[in-house]
Design a protein around this motif. Sequence first.
Motif, PDB file in Angstrom:
ATOM      1  N   ASP A 209      22.477  38.211  51.272  1.00 59.96           N
ATOM      2  CA  ASP A 209      23.701  38.435  52.038  1.00 59.96           C
ATOM      3  C   ASP A 209      24.749  39.019  51.101  1.00 59.96           C
ATOM      4  O   ASP A 209      24.631  38.922  49.871  1.00 59.96           O
ATOM      5  N   ILE A 210      25.769  39.648  51.688  1.00 56.59           N
ATOM      6  CA  ILE A 210      26.859  40.254  50.937  1.00 56.59           C
ATOM      7  C   ILE A 210      28.141  39.499  51.263  1.00 56.59           C
ATOM      8  O   ILE A 210      28.431  39.222  52.440  1.00 56.59           O
ATOM      9  N   PHE A 211      28.929  39.197  50.226  1.00 54.15           N
ATOM     10  CA  PHE A 211      30.126  38.382  50.404  1.00 54.15           C
ATOM     11  C   PHE A 211      31.349  39.060  49.788  1.00 54.15           C
ATOM     12  O   PHE A 211      31.242  39.856  48.859  1.00 54.15           O
ATOM     13  N   ARG A 212      32.504  38.682  50.325  1.00 51.35           N
ATOM     14  CA  ARG A 212      33.784  39.038  49.724  1.00 51.35           C
ATOM     15  C   ARG A 212      34.362  37.779  49.101  1.00 51.35           C
ATOM     16  O   ARG A 212      34.357  36.707  49.705  1.00 51.35           O
ATOM     17  N   VAL A 213      34.861  37.894  47.875  1.00 50.42           N
ATOM     18  CA  VAL A 213      35.526  36.766  47.227  1.00 50.42           C
ATOM     19  C   VAL A 213      36.917  36.632  47.848  1.00 50.42           C
ATOM     20  O   VAL A 213      37.731  37.548  47.749  1.00 50.42           O
ATOM     21  N   VAL A 214      37.184  35.512  48.508  1.00 47.72           N
ATOM     22  CA  VAL A 214      38.464  35.345  49.197  1.00 47.72           C
ATOM     23  C   VAL A 214      39.381  34.348  48.497  1.00 47.72           C
ATOM     24  O   VAL A 214      40.553  34.232  48.847  1.00 47.72           O
ATOM     25  N   PHE A 215      38.855  33.624  47.497  1.00 47.75           N
ATOM     26  CA  PHE A 215      39.690  32.655  46.788  1.00 47.75           C
ATOM     27  C   PHE A 215      39.040  32.279  45.467  1.00 47.75           C
ATOM     28  O   PHE A 215      37.819  32.116  45.389  1.00 47.75           O
ATOM     29  N   VAL A 216      39.852  32.175  44.416  1.00 46.83           N
ATOM     30  CA  VAL A 216      39.424  31.550  43.159  1.00 46.83           C
ATOM     31  C   VAL A 216      40.521  30.579  42.745  1.00 46.83           C
ATOM     32  O   VAL A 216      41.705  30.803  42.997  1.00 46.83           O
TER      33      VAL A 216
END
Length: 242
Positions: A209-216
Amino acid sequence: MACFVPFNDRNLDISFFVFRPTVVLEDDLVKALKHFSLCTETLGCVHSAVFRSIHGNMIIWYGAWIKRSSENKELLNAALISMLADVSSMAILIDHSFFDAYGGESRDGSPAAKFFPGDTISMHSGTITADTMNQTDFSYACLAIFKSRFVKLEGASAGVCLKCRSRPRVVTLLVWKSLHSCYSWILNSDYRNTFLPYLDGFSVDVKYDIFRVVFVSSDNVLNFQYYPPHQMLENVVESKGN
């Protein structure tokens, strides 16, 4: 703000919690997981991140922890499940595991896969589906695939191989320079001819799957992988005091 996944398990324990949202507004779930990240710091979480699937309905919470014993990991896991009570009304927890990092590559020579909010991440998992298969052989077959292909992944900035502690599963996490680079690799890669020969003899269920980093959670811990465990703890305590 930045986060990272180390290339080895000497200093940090790695965990992933996988959720399937049951609410229309996934932003509410992301906010709840941000609060969860803050709470986990009291349990020794050095840093954490949230990944949102670009095409599907999946959200992953990633946490890196100060190294602990297997028994303490079980206690930690139980504590984390209880802390997720507020999230249960917004998502179904479909998987949660601790992983060991055992190999990786980066373009800048750092011993970790670094990523920032807005970055694209792809995750590929392979799970042995037959009890007779050797997990160690499978893990290093996956590492061989990664090592042989990374140099050709022009759009990837870093990647790491992780093996699950609780089941015969390997996950490869790749950080991409752009979403376009990730798509180009997926569309142009010949999976049948380049990957399957390495897995000959294994009965494996492969997913990606492909993800977007939305929080660190923090950008103050990028150098912790260079420290011995006792010094890492001192830095965590000092940073919280400030």
